[in-house]
Design an enzyme around this catalytic site. Structure first.
Site, PDB file in Angstrom:
ATOM      1  N   LYS A  20       0.994  -1.815  -5.365  1.00  0.00           N
ATOM      2  CA  LYS A  20       1.396  -1.669  -5.982  1.00  0.00           C
ATOM      3  C   LYS A  20       2.626  -2.015  -7.145  1.00  0.00           C
ATOM      4  O   LYS A  20       3.775  -1.757  -6.458  1.00  0.00           O
ATOM      5  CB  LYS A  20       1.093  -0.433  -6.318  1.00  0.00           C
ATOM      6  CG  LYS A  20       1.373   0.165  -7.719  1.00  0.00           C
ATOM      7  CD  LYS A  20       0.649   1.570  -7.546  1.00  0.00           C
ATOM      8  CE  LYS A  20       0.701   2.880  -8.715  1.00  0.00           C
ATOM      9  NZ  LYS A  20       0.448   4.441  -8.970  1.00  0.00           N
ATOM     10  N   GLU A  40      -7.044   3.883  -4.885  1.00  0.00           N
ATOM     11  CA  GLU A  40      -5.535   3.948  -4.247  1.00  0.00           C
ATOM     12  C   GLU A  40      -5.464   4.996  -3.204  1.00  0.00           C
ATOM     13  O   GLU A  40      -5.620   6.123  -2.788  1.00  0.00           O
ATOM     14  CB  GLU A  40      -4.698   4.262  -5.617  1.00  0.00           C
ATOM     15  CG  GLU A  40      -3.966   5.115  -6.176  1.00  0.00           C
ATOM     16  CD  GLU A  40      -2.982   5.279  -6.947  1.00  0.00           C
ATOM     17  OE1 GLU A  40      -1.776   4.333  -6.464  1.00  0.00           O
ATOM     18  OE2 GLU A  40      -2.862   5.594  -7.948  1.00  0.00           O
ATOM     19  N   CYS A  90      -3.772   2.003 -10.739  1.00  0.00           N
ATOM     20  CA  CYS A  90      -3.401   3.292 -11.942  1.00  0.00           C
ATOM     21  C   CYS A  90      -1.981   3.044 -12.443  1.00  0.00           C
ATOM     22  O   CYS A  90      -2.500   2.222 -13.565  1.00  0.00           O
ATOM     23  CB  CYS A  90      -3.092   3.892 -10.574  1.00  0.00           C
ATOM     24  SG  CYS A  90      -3.555   5.956 -11.722  1.00  0.00           S
TER      25      CYS A  90
END
Length: 609
Positions: free
Chosen positions: A111, A44, A163
């Site tokens: 995200k 990321e 993540c």
């Protein structure tokens, strides 16, 4: 499903190094092509670097990241590439992965969950994306899908958890991806290094591949990107609860290409490291990147012969040893702007680490010999001098204005501190002359209780061991003597830790001034890591430690009083590496008021038991 080769691309980036960041990504893509990779996934925010902080809040910074993506697309012919970047949309910034297939942008995935604990403050910069929301985004005049979506490569369907998305239990995006019939999930991450964390990731990755009945590929950032956090570059593939492949972590390379065949048979699996090795390798990489990215010419260290400064000297030596082993002398020297001609590990150490023993009348012959022998065994340059003349000059000036002599009975702390502070200007002068970074020697246990002289032993450009406790440092030094073959540590390990600031007949030791370091560690874990009250800690440790109740109460009281009193010091410590489950750096993990009531009522409750 047809045979497909995927790869993770751990990469060592730097905020605002636009040209370097883009070139490293392009070079990684070219290497992936030579390895016949079909899909390459970077971590990321690989285009900008994760540690760009408040730059993410500006308008120009995310826009420039889009320009970099636009420049990258032509390099993605004959391969699919997923790369992370921030995108500003309707006055909000999103953390996204851009997916490029054969030179064409297919879309963005955003995200959905922000990391907001410990060292992470993502809500300050980014807005979470809504599950199942998909919109059109104008990318240089072309509309591309943006949001929550999956992609297809041949007959294989793949998606992303970015993540923190993966750490959100029953609400994580993986469950929605499973309902869409996913075959492969990529997890591009910027997950900070901490000792033992790879074991937690292993459990998460195994659980994810089993629960979602798919291949699960985890890809982390690499290196000391922006100063404090270190990323280990872990890349793992799992299938149905079994790890199929893992790379070697904490590489000195600019990037790694870690290929995996989507085959349920195990491939190359690097072993997980013990805590002591993790600390060694992460610290060595952290020092290497901090040195080269700050464009400094080496390190200067006030080497006392004691545990803290000695551990840092060994870590610098490991930086040189590991850097040469992985990169070779030529590339290692090129990284640091040094000539590689006629260089050896020994000659590089003499250039990159300059040490000095700054003795006083209160210093012992044992610590001098310990410092000298260690420096010589490591190949570091070693100087020594005394600072009694400087200390006398300072104390005489104060005695003249006060009209009295300073004595150990009435001026103990002041007389100790002036010695530590008198060392600072001289060692700083040496560092400035050499164009080097001054290494601060404070550890986390000293930071807890303020057992450090501000503008003395806290002076420095970087504090490598401030994120770990003294009890661990003492253990690690004994381990390093044997496992790193550092025979020069023998004398260091034979000494009792002491500041050596009082007259020698006082037999000063750190633990006599404070409390046993193993007790500090236990109180610290409960008070700082777990945020327990003094009473809770007393009840817990009363069952775990073999200490008389009044003694334990005294230690707990002393810890909290010193902790509260010394927050101002922690606010001023040099930047430190995050290496453990927690740290006490107020700029990253642990915020605490500078002024407070100092747990007075809580400690009164403790006394009433």
């Amino acid at each position: 499903m047809a045979a497909i080769k995927i790869a993770g691309g751990p990469i060592n980036q730097t905020p605002l190094d636009w040209k370097g960041n883009l070139q490293r990504i392009i070079s990684a893509i070219e290497e992936a092509k030579t390895k016949q990779v079909d899909i390459l996934c970077f971590p990321e925010l690989a285009i900008t670097g994760y540690g760009s902080e408040d730059l993410f809040l500006s308008i120009w910074f995310p826009n420039k990241a889009l320009d970099q993506l636009h420049a990258l697309i032509p390099h993605c012919k004959d391969i699919t590439v997923a790369v992370g970047l921030p995108v500003r949309l309707e006055n909000k910034v999103y953390n996204t992965m851009a997916i490029i297939k054969d030179g064409k942008l297919e879309g963005f995935v955003a995200k959905q969950f922000m990391a907001i604990d410990g060292v992470h403050y993502e809500f300050r910069w980014f807005t979470p994306w809504e599950s199942n929301r998909l919109i059109d985004f104008d990318f240089f005049g072309e509309k591309v899908p943006f949001g929550d979506q999956i992609f297809q490569h041949g007959t294989m369907r793949y998606g992303f958890e970015i993540c923190e998305d993966a750490w959100r239990g029953p609400v994580r995006p993986g469950y929605q991806l499973q309902k869409r019939g996913i075959d492969l999930i990529f997890n591009p991450s910027a997950s900070h290094f901490a000792m033992g964390k790879t074991w937690e990731r292993k459990e998460l990755i195994e659980f994810s591949s089993k629960t979602f009945d798919c291949y699960y590929c985890y890809v982390n950032l690499l290196g000391n990107e922006a100063g404090r956090m270190i990323f280990d570059g872990e890349c793992v593939l799992s299938h149905q609860g079994e790890i199929l492949g893992r790379n070697q972590l904490l590489s000195f390379e600019d990037f790694q290409i870690v290929p995996f065949d989507l085959d349920p048979k195990p491939q190359a699996i690097a072993p997980l490291l013990e805590k002591e090795w993790e600390f060694t390798q992460a610290s060595a990489l952290g020092l290497h990147d901090y040195l080269r990215k700050s464009k400094s010419r080496g390190f200067v260290l006030s080497l006392s012969g004691g545990a803290d400064s000695s551990s840092i000297a060994v870590l610098v030596a490991e930086m040189v040893r590991r850097g040469i082993k992985e990169l070779g002398i030529s590339r290692f020297c090129e990284r640091l702007g040094l000539s590689s001609e006629n260089q050896s590990e020994q000659s590089l150490m003499s250039q990159l680490l300059i040490t000095a023993y700054q003795g006083t009348i209160n210093s012992s012959q044992e610590t001098f010999e310990s410092a000298k022998n260690l420096a010589e065994s490591l190949g570091a340059t070693f100087y020594h001098w005394t600072i009694d003349e400087e200390v006398l000059s300072y104390t005489q000036k104060i005695e003249n204005v006060l009209g009295r002599k300073l004595t150990w009975d009435s001026d103990d702390i002041a007389l100790q501190n002036i010695q530590a502070r008198s060392r600072s200007p001289i060692i700083w002068l040496l560092a400035n002359i050499k164009g080097a970074l001054l290494l601060s020697t404070s550890n986390r246990s000293e930071g807890d209780v303020g057992y450090a002289t501000m503008d003395g032993d806290t002076s420095g450009s970087i504090s490598p061991i401030a994120g770990v406790d003294k009890h661990f440092i003492l253990h690690w030094l004994k381990w390093a003597e044997k496992n790193l073959n550092r025979s020069g540590l023998a004398q260091v390990n034979a000494l009792q830790p002491s500041a050596e600031l009082r007259p020698q007949e006082n037999s000063q030791t750190d633990e006599k001034d404070l409390m046993p370091y193993e007790v500090i560690v236990e109180i610290e874990k409960l008070a700082i890591r777990d945020r327990r009250s003094p009473l809770d800690i007393y009840l817990i440790l009363g069952e775990e430690l073999s200490l008389e109740k009044p003694v334990l109460k005294g230690y707990i009281k002393k810890f909290f009083q010193l902790w509260s009193r010394n927050q101002w010091k922690r606010e001023r410590y040099a930047p430190s590496f995050h290496l453990d489950q927690f740290n006490i750096d107020p700029k990253t993990w642990c915020r605490f008021p500078i002024l407070s009531g100092g747990f007075a009522e809580e400690l009164e409750l403790l006394e009433q038991l």
